[in-house]
Design an enzyme around this catalytic site. Sequence first.
Site, mmCIF file in Angstrom:
data_model
loop_
_atom_site.group_PDB
_atom_site.id
_atom_site.type_symbol
_atom_site.label_atom_id
_atom_site.label_comp_id
_atom_site.label_asym_id
_atom_site.label_seq_id
_atom_site.Cartn_x
_atom_site.Cartn_y
_atom_site.Cartn_z
ATOM 1 N N MET A 39 -22.308 5.350 -5.648
ATOM 2 C CA MET A 39 -21.733 5.337 -4.302
ATOM 3 C C MET A 39 -21.773 6.696 -3.611
ATOM 4 O O MET A 39 -21.150 6.896 -2.580
ATOM 5 C CB MET A 39 -20.289 4.801 -4.313
ATOM 6 C CG MET A 39 -20.154 3.381 -4.848
ATOM 7 S SD MET A 39 -21.296 2.228 -4.000
ATOM 8 C CE MET A 39 -20.568 2.172 -2.368
ATOM 9 N N ARG A 97 -2.642 10.311 12.610
ATOM 10 C CA ARG A 97 -1.206 10.077 12.448
ATOM 11 C C ARG A 97 -0.551 11.106 11.523
ATOM 12 O O ARG A 97 0.666 11.240 11.506
ATOM 13 C CB ARG A 97 -0.956 8.655 11.928
ATOM 14 C CG ARG A 97 -1.151 7.598 12.992
ATOM 15 C CD ARG A 97 -1.042 6.198 12.435
ATOM 16 N NE ARG A 97 -2.242 5.815 11.699
ATOM 17 C CZ ARG A 97 -2.421 4.628 11.130
ATOM 18 N NH1 ARG A 97 -1.471 3.710 11.228
ATOM 19 N NH2 ARG A 97 -3.532 4.358 10.489
ATOM 20 N N GLN A 98 -1.375 11.844 10.778
ATOM 21 C CA GLN A 98 -0.844 12.895 9.906
ATOM 22 C C GLN A 98 -1.003 14.244 10.620
ATOM 23 O O GLN A 98 -1.706 15.131 10.160
ATOM 24 C CB GLN A 98 -1.577 12.893 8.571
ATOM 25 C CG GLN A 98 -1.409 11.594 7.784
ATOM 26 C CD GLN A 98 -2.085 11.652 6.433
ATOM 27 O OE1 GLN A 98 -1.885 12.569 5.647
ATOM 28 N NE2 GLN A 98 -2.919 10.651 6.157
ATOM 29 N N HIS A 131 -3.843 10.134 18.743
ATOM 30 C CA HIS A 131 -2.446 9.737 18.520
ATOM 31 C C HIS A 131 -1.483 10.775 19.088
ATOM 32 O O HIS A 131 -0.417 10.424 19.595
ATOM 33 C CB HIS A 131 -2.213 9.556 17.020
ATOM 34 C CG HIS A 131 -0.860 9.026 16.687
ATOM 35 N ND1 HIS A 131 -0.412 7.796 17.108
ATOM 36 C CD2 HIS A 131 0.163 9.565 15.967
ATOM 37 C CE1 HIS A 131 0.823 7.588 16.665
ATOM 38 N NE2 HIS A 131 1.194 8.653 15.977
ATOM 39 N N LYS A 194 13.468 1.496 19.136
ATOM 40 C CA LYS A 194 13.364 0.918 17.794
ATOM 41 C C LYS A 194 13.719 1.965 16.749
ATOM 42 O O LYS A 194 13.698 3.169 16.996
ATOM 43 C CB LYS A 194 11.951 0.393 17.537
ATOM 44 C CG LYS A 194 10.916 1.506 17.357
ATOM 45 C CD LYS A 194 9.557 0.980 16.996
ATOM 46 C CE LYS A 194 8.617 2.152 16.706
ATOM 47 N NZ LYS A 194 7.262 1.732 16.410
ATOM 48 N N ARG A 196 12.489 2.915 12.851
ATOM 49 C CA ARG A 196 11.534 2.640 11.777
ATOM 50 C C ARG A 196 12.178 2.992 10.445
ATOM 51 O O ARG A 196 12.485 4.152 10.176
ATOM 52 C CB ARG A 196 10.251 3.452 11.984
ATOM 53 C CG ARG A 196 9.146 3.091 11.011
ATOM 54 C CD ARG A 196 7.884 3.912 11.280
ATOM 55 N NE ARG A 196 7.286 3.588 12.561
ATOM 56 C CZ ARG A 196 6.473 2.561 12.772
ATOM 57 N NH1 ARG A 196 6.188 1.736 11.782
ATOM 58 N NH2 ARG A 196 5.962 2.338 13.963
ATOM 59 N N ASP A 220 -0.058 0.928 23.763
ATOM 60 C CA ASP A 220 0.021 1.917 22.686
ATOM 61 C C ASP A 220 -1.385 2.352 22.305
ATOM 62 O O ASP A 220 -2.378 1.780 22.784
ATOM 63 C CB ASP A 220 0.756 1.333 21.476
ATOM 64 C CG ASP A 220 1.524 2.382 20.687
ATOM 65 O OD1 ASP A 220 1.300 3.585 20.927
ATOM 66 O OD2 ASP A 220 2.330 2.004 19.812
ATOM 67 N N ASP A 224 -1.519 -1.170 13.754
ATOM 68 C CA ASP A 224 -1.910 -1.173 12.347
ATOM 69 C C ASP A 224 -1.403 -2.448 11.671
ATOM 70 O O ASP A 224 -2.111 -3.452 11.592
ATOM 71 C CB ASP A 224 -1.377 0.085 11.666
ATOM 72 C CG ASP A 224 -1.919 0.262 10.251
ATOM 73 O OD1 ASP A 224 -2.548 -0.673 9.718
ATOM 74 O OD2 ASP A 224 -1.713 1.339 9.661
ATOM 75 N N GLY A 226 0.919 -4.378 12.815
ATOM 76 C CA GLY A 226 1.272 -5.360 13.843
ATOM 77 C C GLY A 226 2.760 -5.649 13.928
ATOM 78 O O GLY A 226 3.202 -6.342 14.850
#
Length: 314
Positions: A39, A97-98, A131, A194, A196, A220, A224, A226
């Site tokens: 691979m 996102r990081q 993001h 919201k 999380r 948004d 991911d 949902g």
Amino acid sequence: MKSSIKIVAGNASRPLAEAIAAYLEKPLAVCSVRRFADMEIFVELQENVRGEDVFIVQSTSFPANDHLMELLIMIDAARRSSARRITAVLPYFGYARQDRRTSGRTPISAKLVANLITEAGADRVMTLDLHAGQIQGFFDIPTDNLFAAPVMVRDIKERLDPADMMVVSPDVGGVVRARALAKRIDAPLAIVDKRRERPGESEVMNIIGEVEGRSCILVDDIVDSGGTLVNAAEALLAKGAKDVSAYITHGVLSGGAVSRIASSKLKELVITDSIQPTAAVKLARNIRVVTIAPLLGEAIGRTADESSVSSLFV
């Protein structure tokens, strides 16, 4: 338009790259990306790119690490083939996102990936709806963060009644993005408050704004699991919303997200082809894909011509 443009496609984004090349009326450069038995990735540019303006189109979507490594090796191949300038076109920047340390002893992976792309030999980066906008500062090379808003606005105006529309941010962090789209379509704004509890799970707490009798549009950058969208749609409908649609740039849709959305109360989820849609996405009753190929193609053409890209979004 300069004749020296070369569009190179990675395995993650070949259909999108083909559409971009068609928009620019250029053939895709012939490039072989294959794997050895273990691979390990091997890349071969099978035509001359010496002195050319090379644009490598590759999202770092699932499997993110494989596609990122492909991108880095393609950049290196173009650099060693004496390309004049190499632009990494990432319709979806997978590690975005990081972008900060959320607790002790954690990485800032978005910065690491930015370093890898730069060290591989990219001269420029072009991406879509990061993001967090400040990720542009992680790169030490010119970076264009494009916006899918013009594509979404056009689709919304063609399909929805403007009289009762309301744009909704699914969380406080997305208010700036939602407000920008609301301004473009001259619609009011609401916010879903919201909490999380853990990654991939969210609990809707409250709706800020009067949504009763409105056709709500959730906006948004990434969908991911949902869960956020499904919970937000239920909360909006419970508050008297007429119906709820969602316009999201990047359809990551991991795990059981597609079936979760298909069985939800969402009227429609509209995503772009920044990530190649799977067979399940194409078959889902309430998921639709709009293309960003003309947007990226125009931005690539303007970059090659050294003309303004930002004017696309005025």
